[in-house]
Write an enzyme that holds these catalytic residues in place. Structure first.
Site, mmCIF file in Angstrom:
data_model
loop_
_atom_site.group_PDB
_atom_site.id
_atom_site.type_symbol
_atom_site.label_atom_id
_atom_site.label_comp_id
_atom_site.label_asym_id
_atom_site.label_seq_id
_atom_site.Cartn_x
_atom_site.Cartn_y
_atom_site.Cartn_z
ATOM 1 N N HIS A 1 13.177 -8.402 -13.515
ATOM 2 C CA HIS A 1 12.476 -9.588 -13.020
ATOM 3 C C HIS A 1 11.437 -10.024 -14.048
ATOM 4 O O HIS A 1 10.793 -9.198 -14.687
ATOM 5 C CB HIS A 1 11.775 -9.302 -11.690
ATOM 6 C CG HIS A 1 12.685 -8.793 -10.623
ATOM 7 N ND1 HIS A 1 13.577 -9.596 -9.947
ATOM 8 C CD2 HIS A 1 12.851 -7.539 -10.112
ATOM 9 C CE1 HIS A 1 14.248 -8.861 -9.065
ATOM 10 N NE2 HIS A 1 13.822 -7.618 -9.149
ATOM 11 N N ASP B 1 13.777 -1.972 -12.064
ATOM 12 C CA ASP B 1 12.461 -2.254 -11.482
ATOM 13 C C ASP B 1 11.459 -1.139 -11.768
ATOM 14 O O ASP B 1 10.458 -1.011 -11.066
ATOM 15 C CB ASP B 1 12.583 -2.447 -9.961
ATOM 16 C CG ASP B 1 13.177 -3.792 -9.588
ATOM 17 O OD1 ASP B 1 13.491 -4.573 -10.503
ATOM 18 O OD2 ASP B 1 13.357 -4.048 -8.388
ATOM 19 N N ASP C 1 18.779 -6.818 -4.034
ATOM 20 C CA ASP C 1 18.698 -7.832 -5.086
ATOM 21 C C ASP C 1 19.246 -7.327 -6.414
ATOM 22 O O ASP C 1 19.219 -8.053 -7.412
ATOM 23 C CB ASP C 1 17.259 -8.332 -5.251
ATOM 24 C CG ASP C 1 16.281 -7.232 -5.603
ATOM 25 O OD1 ASP C 1 15.265 -7.523 -6.250
ATOM 26 O OD2 ASP C 1 16.527 -6.073 -5.215
ATOM 27 N N HIS C 2 19.768 -6.105 -6.431
ATOM 28 C CA HIS C 2 20.432 -5.563 -7.608
ATOM 29 C C HIS C 2 21.904 -5.250 -7.351
ATOM 30 O O HIS C 2 22.653 -5.011 -8.293
ATOM 31 C CB HIS C 2 19.721 -4.286 -8.075
ATOM 32 C CG HIS C 2 18.321 -4.530 -8.538
ATOM 33 N ND1 HIS C 2 17.932 -4.472 -9.850
ATOM 34 C CD2 HIS C 2 17.203 -4.870 -7.851
ATOM 35 C CE1 HIS C 2 16.648 -4.747 -9.960
ATOM 36 N NE2 HIS C 2 16.177 -4.993 -8.743
ATOM 37 N N HIS D 1 10.304 3.912 -8.147
ATOM 38 C CA HIS D 1 10.624 2.731 -7.336
ATOM 39 C C HIS D 1 11.603 3.135 -6.235
ATOM 40 O O HIS D 1 11.416 2.807 -5.067
ATOM 41 C CB HIS D 1 11.218 1.653 -8.236
ATOM 42 C CG HIS D 1 11.484 0.351 -7.551
ATOM 43 N ND1 HIS D 1 10.482 -0.474 -7.093
ATOM 44 C CD2 HIS D 1 12.646 -0.272 -7.237
ATOM 45 C CE1 HIS D 1 11.009 -1.536 -6.533
ATOM 46 N NE2 HIS D 1 12.316 -1.437 -6.597
ATOM 47 N N HIS E 1 19.616 0.751 -9.359
ATOM 48 C CA HIS E 1 19.232 1.324 -8.071
ATOM 49 C C HIS E 1 19.834 0.493 -6.956
ATOM 50 O O HIS E 1 20.429 -0.559 -7.192
ATOM 51 C CB HIS E 1 17.711 1.432 -7.939
ATOM 52 C CG HIS E 1 16.970 0.137 -7.942
ATOM 53 N ND1 HIS E 1 16.871 -0.684 -9.056
ATOM 54 C CD2 HIS E 1 16.275 -0.526 -6.960
ATOM 55 C CE1 HIS E 1 16.164 -1.751 -8.765
ATOM 56 N NE2 HIS E 1 15.791 -1.697 -7.502
ATOM 57 N N HIS F 1 18.745 -1.307 -4.272
ATOM 58 C CA HIS F 1 18.176 -2.448 -3.559
ATOM 59 C C HIS F 1 19.108 -3.652 -3.621
ATOM 60 O O HIS F 1 19.788 -3.890 -4.613
ATOM 61 C CB HIS F 1 16.803 -2.809 -4.114
ATOM 62 C CG HIS F 1 15.728 -1.863 -3.674
ATOM 63 N ND1 HIS F 1 14.490 -1.811 -4.265
ATOM 64 C CD2 HIS F 1 15.704 -0.920 -2.697
ATOM 65 C CE1 HIS F 1 13.744 -0.890 -3.669
ATOM 66 N NE2 HIS F 1 14.472 -0.335 -2.717
#
Length: 697
Positions: free
Chosen positions: A154, A116, A42-43, A94, A38, A40
């Site tokens: 995570h 996530d 942090d990905h 998410h 996805h 975001h």
């Protein structure tokens, strides 16, 4: 990361550095494929650098925008990676386009990359999707073969399992798995991957239809009567637990919002702190909750880069008629803040919960308010000068607990938690020598500029605050959606991420406690209503330690007022002033004058003339390699690219200060060090270039 022969595949690279470092340790291995679940940051944060370095193909959600060109995938798509077939599953919740990838390696258990959506013992937050979508997504993942290895993005395992134990305390499999994971972490071993069949037995979000789970949820929310509402209530319960909500309110006297407002008027007229995120621990460990490790959460913590939306003309800010705005001397800063309250009050259960949370932790609240001492007078002054509500002076409590060094998982920094792009938009310089997102004066100026811009745009402080947390484009789209559906256009009626939904209630709760601390059995530190610091000009470069020494303050106290400094030197061309405690400013000025002819800096800036190894740079500037790497943050096996600015020892003969263009624009560019190998191959009759090339790999 998957590694097969001389090929590598990585999933959700939020940062390029670890991947590039791994590649350096495995010469000859080629990163040729990147999977993204996805959008975001942090990905996807490492995509640009990895694609530029390796040329790898990127496969991700067809309906989500990636920062690089990518091949869009959707439900049912299959693709091959050197003989390993991947199946694509759409798992919205998410985010709306979230994907999961499942593969069956030969002679191994299947592997599931679920981003996530599914965590060990938990599931992701609902930022864009609905509870029904997330429940359906988890159902489809749970239906995969039980020996599938769950590789989530995570490792929140212990935090998730603590919450799971509050839901199912009698689940023997859960208790056993919690003990196992605790031992793993005590030995610094991972708890992932985990078998899907284990998750079916211990994860409350995969077990929300189980009678024990459903019964526990219904005790929290009696209206959770079907599968979707039970799952939604369970997810909401987890949100409350992550923020250490105490769901029993009888211990603290509560004041209805309208009564509290009347009391105020009769008298005078959001790294989110880390302690505000700790997971709930099973009894009896709750008493030690403030020391518990925090559970990381998805990064909607700070203002995102503003969308290019035209703002309306200046809107007047209506203040209470008897708000004196500093024209009358108050005994302390808290009274002055109360005099300027001008935002409408929010009154709902989330506010009550936050009141209980803060009031039941008086030591934490006292530390947080004490930490505001050096900064809050200046913020209130700026708010009054701009005729803005003084409640906004409390916003750093929510953003950073008034810690100017705070950095969130999404790379937001400073007490106002600016993202890098938003900081640049509001002219906060971020370079090798300083990061003005942490600067007390500049970050406050930028934050109030941004909040005023958002108020001008939306005409409502609650919406402005939501936009500060979520992004103005997101709030604009949520308003448009409500408008199209004929729904109200207020903060409480918008569909938004949980982080944003709790944002204004947190600020309201702090406001209520500041307004009447005795009602919440809270003690506020005495902070006098006068300036804490003074701005002092400097005209020559000076070491940070030297500046603290000349001011007769500790290095810690100096850095608290000057947190923007990234290096051990202050360059006068880029930072022409420093902040010092009021009484120490005169001491500094006198000591500085007495050293008028003395060089005060032992560092200078050096421009790399060519791409070089750190070892070669160290030799050229007369430093040890270790010290050069440490002071400039150069990782191992990285080259310093031509045009980079480095901090080096200042030669004795160099008297001039660092030039303004370097002080303002100095940056460090790094590239992986390529290790070349010499290979000898004997050619035989009939060999082709293609055969020889394959033999060299």
């Amino acid at each position: 990361m998957l590694h097969k022969d001389r090929h590598a595949l990585v999933v959700d690279p939020g940062d390029s550095a670890p991947v590039l470092a791994w590649m350096q340790e495995h010469p000859g291995v080629e990163l040729d494929t990147i999977l993204v679940t996805h959008h975001h940051a942090d990905h996807t944060g490492g995509l640009v650098a990895l694609v530029a370095q390796t040329g790898a193909r990127v496969l991700g959600p067809a309906m989500e925008k990636m920062p690089v060109d990518s091949q869009g995938l959707q439900q049912g798509d299959q693709f091959d990676w050197h003989g390993l077939r991947f199946d694509t599953l759409e798992v919205p919740g998410h985010t709306l386009g979230h994907l999961a990838f499942w593969a069956q390696p030969q002679d191994q258990d299947p592997v599931l990359f679920c981003g996530d959506t599914l965590f060990s013992g938990g599931c992701g937050r609902l930022f864009e999707g609905t509870p029904a979508q997330m429940l359906d997504s988890l159902d489809r993942l749970a239906a995969l073969p039980g020996n599938s290895r769950v590789c989530c993005a995570h490792e929140y395992t212990l935090s998730n399992l603590r919450f799971a134990l509050t839901v199912e305390p009698d689940n023997a499999a859960l208790r056993s798995h919690f003990s196992f994971c605790t031992r793993q972490r005590e030995q610094d071993l991972p708890t992932l991957p985990v078998a899907l069949q284990t998750e079916r037995a211990i994860n409350p979000f995969l077990r929300s239809r189980e009678p024990a789970v459903a019964a526990a949820v219904q005790l929290q929310d009696p209206l959770a009567l079907d599968d979707v509402s039970t799952f939604a209530a369970l997810r909401q319960w987890k949100i409350f637990s992550m923020n250490l909500f105490d769901l029993t309110f009888a211990s603290i006297p509560r004041l209805h919002g309208s009564l509290l407002l009347a009391l105020i008027l009769s008298g005078c007229a959001t790294t989110t702190p880390e302690a505000d995120r700790a997971p709930v621990l099973p009894t009896p460990a709750v008493a030690a909750a403030e020391q518990a490790p925090s559970a990381p959460i998805a990064p909607v913590l700070a203002p995102s880069a503003p969308a290019p939306v035209a703002t309306s003309s200046e809107r007047p800010i209506d203040l209470k008629a008897n708000a004196l705005m500093g024209l009358q001397a108050q005994t302390d800063i808290w009274e002055r803040i109360r005099m300027g309250f001008a935002m409408p009050d929010l009154d709902n259960d989330l506010v009550r919960n936050r009141e209980v949370w803060y009031a039941s932790r008086p030591d934490y609240f006292l530390r947080m308010t004490e930490r505001s001492r050096p900064y809050i007078f200046h913020i209130v002054e700026e708010l009054e000068r701009r005729k803005m509500p003084t409640e906004l002076a409390l916003l750093p409590f929510i953003e950073s607990a008034f810690n100017p060094q705070a950095v969130s998982t999404a790379k937001a920094a400073g007490m106002w938690q600016f993202m890098p792009a938003t900081g640049k938009y509001f002219d906060l310089k971020q370079n090798l020598f300083r990061d003005e997102r942490r600067d007390v004066l500049e970050s406050t100026r930028a934050a109030l500029d941004y909040l005023q811009k958002l108020y001008n745009m939306f005409g409502d402080w609650h919406l402005a605050l939501a936009a500060y947390n979520w992004g103005e484009g997101s709030v604009g789209r949520a308003l448009a959606r409500n408008r199209a559906q004929g729904k109200p256009l207020t903060y409480s009626d918008l569909r938004m991420p949980d982080e944003t939904r709790f944002y204004v209630p947190k600020l309201q709760a702090v406001k209520n406690i500041i307004a009447q601390p005795e009602a919440f059995k809270t003690v506020l530190p005495l902070i006098q209503n006068h300036p804490f610091f003074k701005s002092v000009p400097i005209d020559k470069d000076i070491d940070v330690e030297m500046a603290a020494k000349l001011a007769n303050v500790s290095l810690k106290d100096f850095k608290a007022l000057n947190p923007a400094m990234n290096r051990p030197v202050i360059l006068a061309a880029g930072t022409p002033q420093i902040l010092l405690p009021w009484d120490n400013a005169t001491v500094f000025e006198n000591n500085l004058q007495s050293r008028a002819g003395t060089r005060l800096s032992s560092w200078t800036a050096w421009l790399a003339p060519r791409t070089m190894k750190a070892e070669d740079v160290a030799k050229e500037v007369g430093m040890s390699t270790e010290q050069l790497r440490s002071v400039n943050g150069i990782p191992p096996r990285m080259l310093v690219k031509a045009g980079s600015t480095l901090l080096v020892h200042r030669p004795q003969q160099k008297e001039s200060n660092v030039a303004e263009h370097l002080a303002d624009n100095g940056h460090l560019l790094l590239a992986p060090e390529v290790v070349l190998r010499k290979v000898f191959i004997s050619a035989r009759q009939g060999d082709t270039l293609a055969l020889l090339a394959r033999a060299m790999v």
